[in-house]
Design an enzyme around this catalytic site. Sequence first.
Site, PDB file in Angstrom:
ATOM      1  N   GLY A 145       1.055  -0.875   0.331  1.00  0.00           N
ATOM      2  CA  GLY A 145      -0.046   0.195  -0.027  1.00  0.00           C
ATOM      3  C   GLY A 145       0.811   2.150   0.161  1.00  0.00           C
ATOM      4  O   GLY A 145       0.814   2.108   0.558  1.00  0.00           O
ATOM      5  N   HIS A 146       1.537   1.130  -1.404  1.00  0.00           N
ATOM      6  CA  HIS A 146       2.966   1.885  -0.851  1.00  0.00           C
ATOM      7  C   HIS A 146       3.825   2.258  -2.134  1.00  0.00           C
ATOM      8  O   HIS A 146       3.583   1.534  -2.703  1.00  0.00           O
ATOM      9  CB  HIS A 146       3.443   2.931   0.488  1.00  0.00           C
ATOM     10  CG  HIS A 146       4.577   1.589   0.659  1.00  0.00           C
ATOM     11  ND1 HIS A 146       4.355  -0.163   1.430  1.00  0.00           N
ATOM     12  CD2 HIS A 146       5.625   1.085   0.124  1.00  0.00           C
ATOM     13  CE1 HIS A 146       4.766  -0.630   0.830  1.00  0.00           C
ATOM     14  NE2 HIS A 146       6.180  -0.313   0.484  1.00  0.00           N
ATOM     15  N   ALA A 147       4.420   3.620  -2.195  1.00  0.00           N
ATOM     16  CA  ALA A 147       5.339   3.091  -3.669  1.00  0.00           C
ATOM     17  C   ALA A 147       6.781   3.806  -2.970  1.00  0.00           C
ATOM     18  O   ALA A 147       6.965   4.313  -1.251  1.00  0.00           O
ATOM     19  CB  ALA A 147       5.357   4.399  -4.639  1.00  0.00           C
ATOM     20  N   VAL A 194       2.754  -0.864  -4.819  1.00  0.00           N
ATOM     21  CA  VAL A 194       2.249  -2.423  -4.668  1.00  0.00           C
ATOM     22  C   VAL A 194       1.747  -2.658  -3.422  1.00  0.00           C
ATOM     23  O   VAL A 194       1.568  -1.840  -2.336  1.00  0.00           O
ATOM     24  CB  VAL A 194       4.053  -2.486  -4.220  1.00  0.00           C
ATOM     25  CG1 VAL A 194       4.129  -3.833  -4.088  1.00  0.00           C
ATOM     26  CG2 VAL A 194       4.504  -2.270  -5.417  1.00  0.00           C
ATOM     27  N   LEU A 243       6.378   6.603  -0.266  1.00  0.00           N
ATOM     28  CA  LEU A 243       5.104   7.225  -0.598  1.00  0.00           C
ATOM     29  C   LEU A 243       3.864   6.478  -0.481  1.00  0.00           C
ATOM     30  O   LEU A 243       4.135   5.716  -0.456  1.00  0.00           O
ATOM     31  CB  LEU A 243       4.868   7.233  -2.260  1.00  0.00           C
ATOM     32  CG  LEU A 243       5.961   8.596  -2.693  1.00  0.00           C
ATOM     33  CD1 LEU A 243       5.655   7.888  -3.772  1.00  0.00           C
ATOM     34  CD2 LEU A 243       4.791  10.186  -2.915  1.00  0.00           C
TER      35      LEU A 243
END
Length: 159
Positions: free
Chosen positions: A74-76, A121, A146
Amino acid sequence: DALALWAFRASNPHRFTPSLTMNYSLGQCRILDLPGVSDPRGSLNFVEGGHHVPFRIGRVFYIHGIADGCARGGHAHWREQEVVIPVSGHFDVILSDGATEVTYRLDRANRGLYVCPLIWVRLENFSPDAVCLVLASEPYDEADYLRDHDTFLAARAAL
């Protein structure tokens, strides 16, 4: 455009500078076949940074014991590249560039998924025996994450 990228970078403290040699697209993300050997005793797979994966390995971590129905990720990342490997069990990796999503089912320990920077992702649908190994190009740095999806979309728009 260049003005939008300048404005975005000026308003964000991480000072992200896009690499001229990095293509931040879903098309860069791909399955990597990892070398190995097998004999009657079992199988052995190995990875050498800069040779079997397209970066020097700066960190290794693994995720296991995931509760039923839970998701991870749940981030980049601004800079970090990763290879995600299912060393046991299976799970889905959902990649997004903000406009398109692609789902990969990872279920073979001799294959990994390369993920370039600035790709969102999520990992979902873990089997009870799943162990997810991640090879990362950078040591841990919270500023590289992020975590807010709107900020991610703004970063993608500014590329």
